[in-house]
Design an enzyme around this catalytic site. Sequence first.
Site, mmCIF file in Angstrom:
data_model
loop_
_atom_site.group_PDB
_atom_site.id
_atom_site.type_symbol
_atom_site.label_atom_id
_atom_site.label_comp_id
_atom_site.label_asym_id
_atom_site.label_seq_id
_atom_site.Cartn_x
_atom_site.Cartn_y
_atom_site.Cartn_z
ATOM 1 N N THR A 118 -1.279 -8.028 16.804
ATOM 2 C CA THR A 118 -1.394 -9.360 16.209
ATOM 3 C C THR A 118 -0.943 -9.343 14.757
ATOM 4 O O THR A 118 -1.354 -8.471 13.976
ATOM 5 C CB THR A 118 -2.844 -9.849 16.297
ATOM 6 O OG1 THR A 118 -3.235 -9.883 17.668
ATOM 7 C CG2 THR A 118 -2.987 -11.231 15.687
ATOM 8 N N GLN A 174 12.677 -1.276 -3.777
ATOM 9 C CA GLN A 174 12.707 -1.413 -5.232
ATOM 10 C C GLN A 174 13.843 -2.307 -5.713
ATOM 11 O O GLN A 174 13.969 -2.548 -6.920
ATOM 12 C CB GLN A 174 12.834 -0.031 -5.887
ATOM 13 C CG GLN A 174 11.688 0.912 -5.600
ATOM 14 C CD GLN A 174 10.396 0.526 -6.299
ATOM 15 O OE1 GLN A 174 10.380 -0.311 -7.187
ATOM 16 N NE2 GLN A 174 9.290 1.144 -5.896
ATOM 17 N N CYS A 177 3.148 7.682 -3.823
ATOM 18 C CA CYS A 177 2.822 7.914 -2.412
ATOM 19 C C CYS A 177 2.565 9.387 -2.107
ATOM 20 O O CYS A 177 2.942 9.902 -1.063
ATOM 21 C CB CYS A 177 3.949 7.384 -1.537
ATOM 22 S SG CYS A 177 4.224 5.615 -1.727
#
Length: 368
Positions: free
Chosen positions: A227, A169, A314
Amino acid sequence: MTGLYLDWNATAPLRPQARAAMLAAMDHVGNPSSIHAFGRRARRFVEDAREQVAALVGVNPADITFTGSGTEANNQALALAAAHGRRILVGATEHASVLEAAPGAVQVPVDGDGLVDRAALVRLLAVDPKPALVSIQAVNSETGVVQPMVELANLVHDQGGWLHSDAVQAAGRLPVDMGDWGADLLTLSAHKIGGPQGVGALVAHPGIPLAPLLKGGGQERRMRAGTENVAGIAGFGAAAAAALAGLDDYAGLAQLRDRLETAVRERHPPVLIPGAAAPRVANTSCIVLPGVPANGQLMAFDLARVAVSAGSACSSGKVKSSHVLMAMGLGEELAGCAIRVSLGWDSTGADIDRFLESWSRIAARVPR
């Protein structure tokens, strides 16, 4: 009526620069670990972005390890404690990705303004000769409170500790220089600064013996197997460059935030603004409306097509009393009446007016 987005701390809109960089990367095929021309072209996208992200926080590109999210980077940083026999101390107001990644960690208390209790930190560091890994969020996602990172780093280093900071943040909202701060480890996230979701970075001082969470490949100097997400990383880099260029403009959001807070206090004096007495990032305001649970406020705002939140995004959409506000000394009832308003680079005075119109209707239902 179009919707009003005031939840920038949850995620920011994709910047046009990031979108363009992602589309350019997606127009090319190639695994960045391949040595042929296609692979080298993909590798160039990754390494250009590494330079851009490094510039945002004042480090060398080699210090950047790309991850799948800020949460992954926090987990990787905290895992170093077990790998190197260190105990873990975390701030009481940390994000869940720190608190839940180290459930046995000792929590460092904060004062009523949300600032880390430095005396308590010193005591906790000194109580055990085993060196510590200390994790302190640079800017709190719910209140916007900015921690004194240089002072905290000095305290931690005086006791032989490592300092990790979740700077998700902070980056792009205030100047971040990892070397000036004295942090040993730093977490970043692309989507908080206008990059794509699903890309983050762990920044490590060269002297920190970083260890991988994911194994099975040589990517990211063997620090993160798998990857690379080339298009996502390219977008991260472009967003980092745009965020760095726009730091001065972001600081100007404090005028809008202060106008909002002045208005809600005048219209309903019982309102509380946790953290208002501490240094704060310019775009964030936490507003406690006593007597009106956050979930009721969020429903009313949503009906008015205004997007705000009740803290961190979250927690699977659940609304519960903020652990951040309770750590700051608010009781569970008041902590359950808080919403977060977070602004962004295209927020305007008209947005504040529209928010206040909706908020005033909610506050008018509260007996005085």
